[in-house]
Design a protein around this motif. Structure first.
Motif, PDB file in Angstrom:
ATOM      1  N   ALA A  56       2.563   3.854   6.488  1.00 22.75           N
ATOM      2  CA  ALA A  56       1.340   3.627   7.266  1.00 22.75           C
ATOM      3  C   ALA A  56       0.478   4.888   7.377  1.00 22.75           C
ATOM      4  O   ALA A  56      -0.687   4.807   7.769  1.00 22.75           O
ATOM      5  N   VAL A  57       1.039   6.048   7.043  1.00 19.64           N
ATOM      6  CA  VAL A  57       0.301   7.307   7.160  1.00 19.64           C
ATOM      7  C   VAL A  57      -0.165   7.744   5.773  1.00 19.64           C
ATOM      8  O   VAL A  57       0.648   7.980   4.881  1.00 19.64           O
ATOM      9  N   ILE A  58      -1.477   7.868   5.614  1.00 19.29           N
ATOM     10  CA  ILE A  58      -2.045   8.293   4.341  1.00 19.29           C
ATOM     11  C   ILE A  58      -1.984   9.818   4.256  1.00 19.29           C
ATOM     12  O   ILE A  58      -2.538  10.514   5.102  1.00 19.29           O
ATOM     13  N   GLN A  59      -1.307  10.316   3.238  1.00 20.88           N
ATOM     14  CA  GLN A  59      -1.166  11.758   3.028  1.00 20.88           C
ATOM     15  C   GLN A  59      -2.344  12.337   2.247  1.00 20.88           C
ATOM     16  O   GLN A  59      -2.674  13.511   2.380  1.00 20.88           O
ATOM     17  N   GLY A  60      -2.957  11.504   1.405  1.00 22.73           N
ATOM     18  CA  GLY A  60      -4.090  11.954   0.602  1.00 22.73           C
ATOM     19  C   GLY A  60      -4.703  10.783  -0.143  1.00 22.73           C
ATOM     20  O   GLY A  60      -4.114   9.699  -0.221  1.00 22.73           O
ATOM     21  N   LEU A  61      -5.904  11.010  -0.675  1.00 20.32           N
ATOM     22  CA  LEU A  61      -6.653   9.985  -1.398  1.00 20.32           C
ATOM     23  C   LEU A  61      -7.208  10.559  -2.688  1.00 20.32           C
ATOM     24  O   LEU A  61      -7.530  11.752  -2.751  1.00 20.32           O
ATOM     25  N   ILE A  62      -7.342   9.705  -3.690  1.00 17.63           N
ATOM     26  CA  ILE A  62      -7.947  10.131  -4.949  1.00 17.63           C
ATOM     27  C   ILE A  62      -8.731   8.964  -5.534  1.00 17.63           C
ATOM     28  O   ILE A  62      -8.296   7.819  -5.456  1.00 17.63           O
ATOM     29  N   SER A  63      -9.901   9.273  -6.064  1.00 19.63           N
ATOM     30  CA  SER A  63     -10.771   8.281  -6.697  1.00 19.63           C
ATOM     31  C   SER A  63     -10.895   8.625  -8.174  1.00 19.63           C
ATOM     32  O   SER A  63     -11.063   9.791  -8.534  1.00 19.63           O
ATOM     33  N   CYS A  64     -10.817   7.599  -9.020  1.00 18.42           N
ATOM     34  CA  CYS A  64     -10.945   7.834 -10.449  1.00 18.42           C
ATOM     35  C   CYS A  64     -11.773   6.745 -11.117  1.00 18.42           C
ATOM     36  O   CYS A  64     -11.962   5.662 -10.556  1.00 18.42           O
ATOM     37  N   SER A  65     -12.254   7.068 -12.302  1.00 19.23           N
ATOM     38  CA  SER A  65     -12.989   6.132 -13.145  1.00 19.23           C
ATOM     39  C   SER A  65     -12.389   6.167 -14.538  1.00 19.23           C
ATOM     40  O   SER A  65     -11.937   7.209 -15.004  1.00 19.23           O
ATOM     41  N   ASP A  66     -12.414   5.019 -15.196  1.00 19.05           N
ATOM     42  CA  ASP A  66     -11.897   4.887 -16.558  1.00 19.05           C
ATOM     43  C   ASP A  66     -13.054   5.092 -17.532  1.00 19.05           C
ATOM     44  O   ASP A  66     -13.999   4.305 -17.546  1.00 19.05           O
ATOM     45  N   PHE A  67     -12.996   6.141 -18.330  1.00 20.97           N
ATOM     46  CA  PHE A  67     -14.056   6.444 -19.282  1.00 20.97           C
ATOM     47  C   PHE A  67     -13.740   5.967 -20.695  1.00 20.97           C
ATOM     48  O   PHE A  67     -14.401   6.345 -21.648  1.00 20.97           O
ATOM     49  N   GLY A  68     -12.702   5.150 -20.833  1.00 21.52           N
ATOM     50  CA  GLY A  68     -12.400   4.555 -22.126  1.00 21.52           C
ATOM     51  C   GLY A  68     -11.488   5.369 -23.021  1.00 21.52           C
ATOM     52  O   GLY A  68     -10.813   4.815 -23.882  1.00 21.52           O
TER      53      GLY A  68
END
Length: 155
Positions: A56-68
């Motif tokens: 339930a506790v978020i330690q960190g976040l990351i956002s990514c995109s797929d460039f193919g």
């Protein structure tokens, strides 16, 4: 795996795509970036890192995109209690980048990821991730060898 900086106890990590149920945990007062906006961007995927013992506790976040042909990291952030010299856990950033390296392997991109670093963090990312700088820019990449090492160390 992340390590409690004080007790040195280690905790197995898990990661999941962020869901609408997580939105209350993403209040701006707890995070430097606007993660709610990031989630709404169609071509971006946001993952949360938690421990198996306390999902339930978020330690960190990351956002990514797929460039193919590689994955691009848009944003990465440790929870407020995991930043700075008095952070609670070590290894959060390494885990977050390892998640995206694994996704890159899964998609057939040989582990390659690319990201833009803040100038003051270039040497930090080189040391922590084995990332390399593209010319004199702040754009950095993690190659197959470094990605494999991150996955081995953190996942």
């Amino acid at each position: 795996m992340i390590t409690n900086r004080i007790s040195k106890e280690q905790f197995q990590t898990t990661f999941f795509r962020i869901t609408k149920d997580d939105l209350p945990l993403l209040q701006k007062k707890f995070w430097l970036f606007d993660w709610k906006k990031e989630i709404k961007t169609a071509e971006r995927v946001v993952y949360k890192l938690t421990t198996r013992e306390n999902p339930a506790v978020i330690q960190g976040l990351i956002s990514c995109s797929d460039f193919g042909d590689h994955m691009f990291v848009n944003l990465v952030e440790s929870a407020s209690f995991n930043r700075g010299e008095n952070r609670l856990y070590q290894g959060v950033a390494g885990n977050l980048f390892a998640i995206i390296c694994q996704e890159s392997f899964d998609k057939g991109y040989d582990g390659f990821i690319v990201f833009e670093s803040k100038t003051k963090l270039v040497s930090h990312y080189r040391d922590l991730l084995g990332a390399q700088r593209l010319g004199n820019s702040v754009r950095m990449f993690v190659d197959t060898k470094a990605a494999s090492q991150l996955i081995k160390n953190y996942l």
